[in-house]
Design a protein around this motif. Structure first.
Motif, mmCIF file in Angstrom:
data_model
loop_
_atom_site.group_PDB
_atom_site.id
_atom_site.type_symbol
_atom_site.label_atom_id
_atom_site.label_comp_id
_atom_site.label_asym_id
_atom_site.label_seq_id
_atom_site.Cartn_x
_atom_site.Cartn_y
_atom_site.Cartn_z
ATOM 1 N N SER A 87 0.808 -1.065 0.064
ATOM 2 C CA SER A 87 -0.040 -0.110 0.172
ATOM 3 C C SER A 87 0.931 1.295 0.007
ATOM 4 O O SER A 87 0.533 2.208 -0.714
ATOM 5 C CB SER A 87 -0.921 0.063 1.217
ATOM 6 O OG SER A 87 -1.788 -1.234 1.198
ATOM 7 N N PHE A 218 -5.630 -1.846 1.000
ATOM 8 C CA PHE A 218 -6.093 -1.052 1.725
ATOM 9 C C PHE A 218 -7.299 -1.367 2.793
ATOM 10 O O PHE A 218 -7.322 -0.830 3.481
ATOM 11 C CB PHE A 218 -6.533 0.073 1.074
ATOM 12 C CG PHE A 218 -5.379 0.865 0.294
ATOM 13 C CD1 PHE A 218 -4.555 1.722 0.950
ATOM 14 C CD2 PHE A 218 -5.010 0.547 -0.946
ATOM 15 C CE1 PHE A 218 -3.178 2.157 0.192
ATOM 16 C CE2 PHE A 218 -3.882 1.168 -1.389
ATOM 17 C CZ PHE A 218 -3.059 2.170 -0.712
ATOM 18 N N ALA A 219 -7.736 -2.604 2.415
ATOM 19 C CA ALA A 219 -8.828 -2.934 3.260
ATOM 20 C C ALA A 219 -8.202 -3.996 4.447
ATOM 21 O O ALA A 219 -8.993 -4.263 5.363
ATOM 22 C CB ALA A 219 -9.704 -4.076 2.408
ATOM 23 N N ASP A 221 -6.967 -5.081 8.074
ATOM 24 C CA ASP A 221 -7.287 -4.159 9.367
ATOM 25 C C ASP A 221 -6.079 -3.431 9.760
ATOM 26 O O ASP A 221 -6.371 -2.131 10.252
ATOM 27 C CB ASP A 221 -7.695 -5.096 10.353
ATOM 28 C CG ASP A 221 -8.144 -4.682 11.792
ATOM 29 O OD1 ASP A 221 -9.011 -3.750 11.693
ATOM 30 O OD2 ASP A 221 -7.164 -4.658 12.742
ATOM 31 N N LYS A 224 -5.856 -0.060 7.658
ATOM 32 C CA LYS A 224 -6.690 0.755 8.173
ATOM 33 C C LYS A 224 -6.675 1.539 9.224
ATOM 34 O O LYS A 224 -6.750 2.870 9.395
ATOM 35 C CB LYS A 224 -8.195 0.161 7.876
ATOM 36 C CG LYS A 224 -8.627 -0.522 6.669
ATOM 37 C CD LYS A 224 -10.168 -0.847 6.548
ATOM 38 C CE LYS A 224 -10.348 -2.086 7.418
ATOM 39 N NZ LYS A 224 -11.634 -2.479 7.414
ATOM 40 N N ARG A 225 -5.882 0.828 10.277
ATOM 41 C CA ARG A 225 -5.570 1.429 11.497
ATOM 42 C C ARG A 225 -4.702 2.143 11.273
ATOM 43 O O ARG A 225 -4.517 3.435 11.965
ATOM 44 C CB ARG A 225 -5.363 0.329 12.630
ATOM 45 C CG ARG A 225 -6.694 -0.374 12.997
ATOM 46 C CD ARG A 225 -6.247 -1.650 14.022
ATOM 47 N NE ARG A 225 -5.508 -1.126 15.155
ATOM 48 C CZ ARG A 225 -4.675 -2.048 15.918
ATOM 49 N NH1 ARG A 225 -4.563 -3.172 15.506
ATOM 50 N NH2 ARG A 225 -4.115 -1.535 16.945
ATOM 51 N N LYS A 228 -5.625 5.437 9.701
ATOM 52 C CA LYS A 228 -6.643 6.198 10.684
ATOM 53 C C LYS A 228 -5.557 7.180 11.834
ATOM 54 O O LYS A 228 -5.827 8.364 11.936
ATOM 55 C CB LYS A 228 -7.437 5.406 11.311
ATOM 56 C CG LYS A 228 -8.511 6.093 12.197
ATOM 57 C CD LYS A 228 -9.478 4.998 12.931
ATOM 58 C CE LYS A 228 -10.275 5.966 13.985
ATOM 59 N NZ LYS A 228 -11.234 4.887 14.507
#
Length: 507
Positions: A87, A218-219, A221, A224-225, A228
């Motif tokens: 990513s 990008f999916a 977990d 994503k964290r 974020k």
């Protein structure tokens, strides 16, 4: 802490090589248009490196990786590394391609004053097309270094920056004579350095069995964290870098040479900041992250207190020494070839201003991880926005009476605001709990620093005398003053009972 010494030693080597690099650049380019163009072309990807790779990405990635290393199995760790590496590569490759296409507009954005000189603008844009891919390469290097640090392999990431310095020195010595525009050789040196730094770390990841197979996901977990946590972290620990970039933007509007004067003075401040502040921050983030994952609040607080004491122990005397010895240090390092007496005087003004904020810059490196290790990136972003707004206001106030030195002083003052707010909030949340002995410690540090400053002021020859002697005598004088200052400072600390054992962090 052994790991802190390892990082400090390797970082010291890197910073010394960095000073050698800057001596070579100053000798060949001085503070003219070519130097200004290169410094801006390198500052843009270097700024983004510190903002994304060593700033937001590192502060978001390390706590998540530490949690995986503590609570997950090796297969899950490998899946995280594959997803993050893929990513990161995909995102930065896209940004790099767009930036290379939009190079002239980026120069207009980051150095608007260059627009008054089309030739200087074109040269800087050509350099940026060569230097911008460094962001992709060095971000992947930072990813690799974060993995190695988490597995307590601190020496390899700390040594890696040496390749940048070697590459730029080699480019200056061997490529410059071959090029019509000498400064362009340094842009090639940056690109070569990015490849060398990443290649150096790959075998060490392979030996750990953690060399990723990059695949964008990008999916995932973990990804994503991290994303974020990254969003607010962009304005967290990297606020000082944003402030330095604002300095460059405004300096491009001032007299020719202002960008270079700020660069050379910033490089001297970066020596103690990198050797001590960054080294302590590099060690403390994964350690704090593990303490948080283990839910060990008492150890977490003691480690933060240890980090602050270490920063003050080394930062206070270093800042004072830079103020007292500004011209002698700049003359010893940079007053050769194209570098003029006037350049030294102008650089000394901004060096003293930056030195005022050295302790604050170092404290941010220790205090910000107190939030990031707990996966709290929102609080530092609020503090960072306040500090950045304060810096902009101070820039506009101080640039008129002090020119480029006013920009440096504004950065220093806003750094104190940033560090002060971070420390206050950590203390209010009882995350930072000051351990016993701070009153005595303050007397030891301030008394030793005052004696050291007085000794350096009395012993140093007038700065004009440094202009009339050769390299060997300059170096001898500088080393003698370093030994004198360090001897006076640590003799005072020893006389008041301070010993190395007092700085060992309890497990």
């Amino acid at each position: 802490m052994h790991s802190g010494l390892v990082v400090s030693s390797m970082t010291m080597l890197s910073r010394v090589m960095g000073l050698v690099r800057d001596v070579v650049v100053a000798m060949f380019l001085g503070a003219g248009n070519g130097a200004d163009a290169f410094f801006v072309a390198f500052k843009i990807p270097n700024f983004l490196r510190r903002l994304f790779a060593e700033g937001a990405f590192n502060q978001a990635f390390v706590p998540v990786l530490s949690e995986y290393s503590t609570r997950r199995d090796k297969q899950e760790i490998r899946e995280l590394l594959d997803a993050v590496a893929g990513s990161l590569t995909a995102l930065l490759a896209l940004i790099t391609a767009l930036a290379m296409l939009a190079a002239p507009w980026l120069i207009w954005l980051f150095a608007p004053g260059f627009g008054r000189d089309p030739e200087k603008l074109a040269l800087t844009a050509d350099m940026l097309r060569l230097t911008f891919p460094y962001l992709l390469l060095i971000s992947l290097t930072a990813f690799s270094g974060a993995v190695l640090n988490t597995w307590n392999r601190f020496a390899v990431p700390a040594f890696t920056p040496v390749f940048l310095n070697l590459s730029l020195i080699g480019a200056a010595l061997f490529l410059m004579p071959l090029m019509e525009e000498p400064a362009m050789a340094l842009a090639w040196g940056v690109l070569i350095a990015g490849v060398a730094q990443l290649a150096f770390q790959v075998p060490f990841l392979y030996r750990l069995g953690l060399l990723p197979t990059p695949w964008p996901n990008f999916a995932h977990d973990g990804v994503k964290r991290i994303l974020k946590l990254m969003a607010p972290a962009l304005f967290g620990v990297s606020v000082s870098q944003i402030n330095l970039l604002l300095d460059t933007i405004l300096a491009s509007l001032l007299a020719a040479g202002s960008v270079s004067w700020l660069y050379y003075s910033d490089r001297l401040v970066e020596l103690p900041l990198g050797v001590f502040g960054v080294a302590i921050g590099t060690v403390i983030l994964p350690a704090l992250s593990k303490r948080h994952a283990e839910r060990s609040g008492e150890h977490f607080a003691r480690m933060l207190d240890w980090g602050i004491r270490m920063v003050l122990l080394l930062g206070v005397p270093a800042a004072l020494a830079l103020v007292v010895l500004a011209e002698p240090l700049l003359i010893t390092l940079f007053h050769y070839g194209a570098m003029t007496d006037s350049d030294i005087q102008m650089s000394a003004m901004s060096l003293r201003a930056y030195a005022v904020g050295l302790v604050a810059f170092m404290l941010i490196k220790v205090l910000a991880p107190g939030f990031f290790a707990r996966q709290d990136t929102r609080t530092p972003v609020k503090v960072g926005i306040i500090a950045m707004v304060a810096n902009m206001v101070l820039n506009l106030i101080l640039i008129w009476p002090l020119a480029h030195a006013g920009l440096a002083l504004a950065t220093a003052l806003s750094a104190f605001l940033n560090a002060g707010l971070l420390g206050y909030l950590l203390h209010r949340e009882r995350v930072l709990v000051f351990q016993p002995g701070w009153g005595r410690y303050a007397v030891q540090l301030l008394g030793g620093s005052a004696l050291m400053g007085a000794a350096l002021h009395a012993a140093a020859p007038p700065w004009q005398a440094w202009l009339d002697v050769g390299l060997s005598l300059r170096v001898s004088w500088a080393l003698g003053l370093v030994v004198l200052g360090g001897g006076v400072y640590f003799a005072w600390l020893g006389a008041l009972g301070l010993r190395p054992r007092h700085f060992r962090i309890q497990s």
